[in-house]
Design a protein around this motif. Structure first.
Motif, PDB file in Angstrom:
ATOM      1  N   UNK A 157       9.074   6.044  -0.454  1.00  0.00           N
ATOM      2  CA  UNK A 157       8.551   7.188  -1.204  1.00  0.00           C
ATOM      3  C   UNK A 157       9.524   8.357  -1.136  1.00  0.00           C
ATOM      4  N   UNK A 158      10.100   8.593   0.025  1.00  0.00           N
ATOM      5  CA  UNK A 158      11.097   9.661   0.167  1.00  0.00           C
ATOM      6  C   UNK A 158      12.352   9.340  -0.634  1.00  0.00           C
TER       7      UNK A 158
ATOM      8  N   UNK B 279       2.064  21.045   0.895  1.00  0.00           N
ATOM      9  CA  UNK B 279       1.193  20.112   1.622  1.00  0.00           C
ATOM     10  C   UNK B 279       1.403  20.201   3.124  1.00  0.00           C
ATOM     11  N   UNK B 280       2.678  20.294   3.521  1.00  0.00           N
ATOM     12  CA  UNK B 280       2.984  20.310   4.947  1.00  0.00           C
ATOM     13  C   UNK B 280       2.434  21.554   5.620  1.00  0.00           C
ATOM     14  N   UNK B 281       2.616  22.723   4.983  1.00  0.00           N
ATOM     15  CA  UNK B 281       2.114  23.960   5.565  1.00  0.00           C
ATOM     16  C   UNK B 281       0.595  23.974   5.613  1.00  0.00           C
ATOM     17  N   UNK B 282      -0.030  23.432   4.584  1.00  0.00           N
ATOM     18  CA  UNK B 282      -1.493  23.364   4.570  1.00  0.00           C
ATOM     19  C   UNK B 282      -1.997  22.488   5.712  1.00  0.00           C
ATOM     20  N   UNK B 283      -1.340  21.336   5.894  1.00  0.00           N
ATOM     21  CA  UNK B 283      -1.731  20.434   6.981  1.00  0.00           C
ATOM     22  C   UNK B 283      -1.527  21.092   8.344  1.00  0.00           C
ATOM     23  N   UNK B 284      -0.401  21.793   8.483  1.00  0.00           N
ATOM     24  CA  UNK B 284      -0.095  22.445   9.756  1.00  0.00           C
ATOM     25  C   UNK B 284      -1.075  23.575  10.049  1.00  0.00           C
TER      26      UNK B 284
ATOM     27  N   UNK C  85       3.232  12.703  -3.329  1.00  0.00           N
ATOM     28  CA  UNK C  85       2.426  11.610  -2.792  1.00  0.00           C
ATOM     29  C   UNK C  85       2.437  11.630  -1.268  1.00  0.00           C
ATOM     30  N   UNK C  86       3.634  11.824  -0.695  1.00  0.00           N
ATOM     31  CA  UNK C  86       3.738  11.901   0.769  1.00  0.00           C
ATOM     32  C   UNK C  86       2.896  13.055   1.302  1.00  0.00           C
TER      33      UNK C  86
ATOM     34  N   UNK D 268       2.822   3.399  -2.020  1.00  0.00           N
ATOM     35  CA  UNK D 268       4.232   3.015  -2.172  1.00  0.00           C
ATOM     36  C   UNK D 268       4.384   1.719  -2.956  1.00  0.00           C
ATOM     37  N   UNK D 269       3.335   0.904  -2.936  1.00  0.00           N
ATOM     38  CA  UNK D 269       3.421  -0.401  -3.596  1.00  0.00           C
ATOM     39  C   UNK D 269       4.178  -1.421  -2.776  1.00  0.00           C
TER      40      UNK D 269
END
Length: 476
Positions: A134-135, A17-22, A142-143, A190-191
């Motif tokens: 969440x972490x 997810x992080x690489x895709x966002x970057x 989810x993050x 996160x609730x």
């Protein structure tokens, strides 16, 4: 599930997810670099050098305290109230700086920019505890989805505003939009939605967090200026256009560092916390992780050092070619600073808050002095002497004070890991500074790569084996 399997699985999830966002944001930067001018980027950078300093006070390690602590609901709410109060206070202070900043740089356009950043800062801490939870629960998928959704939405806004000729505002307005979206999504998934608690709960939470607050605050202050003092001097001495050039080079340095820091630190901190709780045997695993981590920036090091001008022309266009002069030195820094991205988290995880503060003070003082010296020569000299200081002074301090004295990792293991890397980095710096034939530089880069392979060969086999087994399962 073994520690390495679980860690690798979480790294793949977060990294995906992080690489895709970057990649999305990097693609956007390629577009905006052609739609906006160095002046537009410089005017934003010149403001954020000062306002960014106050942003370091909005967290001060409180979100990490949530992960580190075993306390629950009252502690979460008390800490969240502290964080929200801090962000509102910091936002108000930034707003008060609007006129002084404009006077310092002699530019009235900066007033509205500073006021906008102050308003955005006031919102920034509302979801920090939700994100930390969440972490803490290792819900990295989810993050990743939340961050990616915010990145895509922000990217669309940046392009739209740049096309509508909003100039530097196209870099600022999407920051607030993305911030609001993340608050909503973190609350939802996160609730945990923070509620107002009585003063007694806040005071107790403050006292429980006092140690990490002091250590992280002092570290963040000195670390911020060690990383941004060069920007401040360039903006004041050489002007906004020069700062725009330098900030692009610095942005390319920070892009992979933030990417790796975001992925590894997000996963490593809670994973190591779990490892310590289980058997307390974390030192060997951590040094092994650093060996694997040392491979990550190697392709970028080759590109930054050997093809800086070609990279800049391709990515940002011909108006940014001056960035290519700075980039090779930042190529060395990428390799070294990637290995530093997780160290602070390990110091805090082991409760060494005071040592964390002292380490920051020592490192920052040396870097600021090197930047001061470089600024008296040229913009390029700032990058040159910043890098030299990092290799010859900052890393040895880190090696001795942090790894050996603070974390109590075996001396021979530490020296065997760090000394070859410091040696190769210093040789590369000398070759660049003396403008020695690039073929010798290529040889050093190849030797460095061979060293990294030999140093972590057994670990690479383990990781490849884990990935191959996982791949077979997916293909069934």
């Amino acid at each position: 599930m073994s520690f390495y399997k679980k860690l690798l699985r979480n790294l793949i999830v977060v990294g995906g997810y992080k690489y895709s966002s970057t990649l999305i944001l990097f693609f956007i930067s390629m577009i905006t670099a052609r739609l906006l001018t160095p002046e537009d980027f410089g005017i934003v950078a010149i403001v954020t050098v000062i306002t960014g300093f106050f942003l370091i006070f909005k967290d001060n390690g409180l979100s990490m305290a949530v992960i580190r602590s075993d306390y629950k609901y009252s502690f979460w709410n008390g800490t969240s109230n502290l964080l929200i109060g801090l962000s509102i206070l910091v936002g108000a202070i930034i707003c008060l700086l609007a006129y002084p900043v404009a006077i310092f740089y002699e530019d009235d356009r900066l007033i509205n920019i500073v006021l906008f950043i102050g308003l955005n800062t006031s919102l920034s801490n509302f979801s920090l505890v939700s994100s930390a939870l969440l972490r803490k629960n290792l819900q990295f998928a989810t993050i990743g989805k939340i961050e990616m959704a915010a990145s895509i939405f922000t990217a669309v806004c940046v392009i739209a505003l740049a096309l509508m000729d909003f100039k530097y505002w196209s870099l600022l307005i999407p920051m607030m939009i993305g911030n609001i979206l993340k608050i909503f999504l973190y609350f939802k998934f996160s609730g945990f939605i923070p509620s107002i608690v009585n003063k007694k709960v806040i005071i107790v939470s403050f006292r429980m967090n006092m140690s990490i607050l002091k250590g992280v605050t002092v570290f963040n202050v000195v670390n911020y200026w060690s990383r941004n003092f060069d920007n401040l001097l360039i903006g004041k001495i050489y002007g906004t256009s020069s700062l725009g050039i330098y900030s692009k080079a610095y942005g390319l340095l920070q892009l992979p560092l933030n990417l790796i820091r975001g992925v590894f630190s997000s996963v490593l901190f809670p994973s190591m916390k779990e490892k310590i709780n289980i058997d307390g045997n974390w030192k060997k695993e951590y040094m092994n992780i650093l060996k694997i981590l040392s491979f990550v920036p190697v392709p970028l090091v080759f590109i930054f050092i050997l093809f800086p001008t070609e990279l800049i022309t391709f990515v940002y266009g011909n108006q940014w070619t001056q960035v290519g002069e700075i980039l090779p030195y930042f190529g060395i820094l990428i390799f070294l600073q990637v290995l530093q991205t997780t160290v602070g988290h390990m110091v805090l995880l082991n409760g060494k808050d005071k040592e964390f503060m002292i380490w920051g003070l020592l490192s920052a003082t040396l870097i600021v002095l090197s930047v001061l010296y470089g600024s008296s020569i040229s913009m390029l000299a700032i990058a040159q002497y910043y890098t030299l200081c990092y290799i010859t002074l900052v890393l040895p301090i880190n090696m001795i004070y942090v790894f050996i004295m603070t974390l109590n990792i075996n001396r021979s293991i530490v020296l065997k890991f760090w000394l070859p890397k410091i040696f190769f980095a210093l040789i590369l710096w000398i070759f660049l500074y003396k403008n020695i034939d690039y073929r010798f530089t290529i040889l050093i880069l190849i030797l460095l790569t061979i060293h990294l392979i030999i140093d972590s060969f057994s670990l690479l086999k383990v990781m490849i084996n884990i990935i191959s087994k996982k791949h077979k399962v997916f293909n069934r």
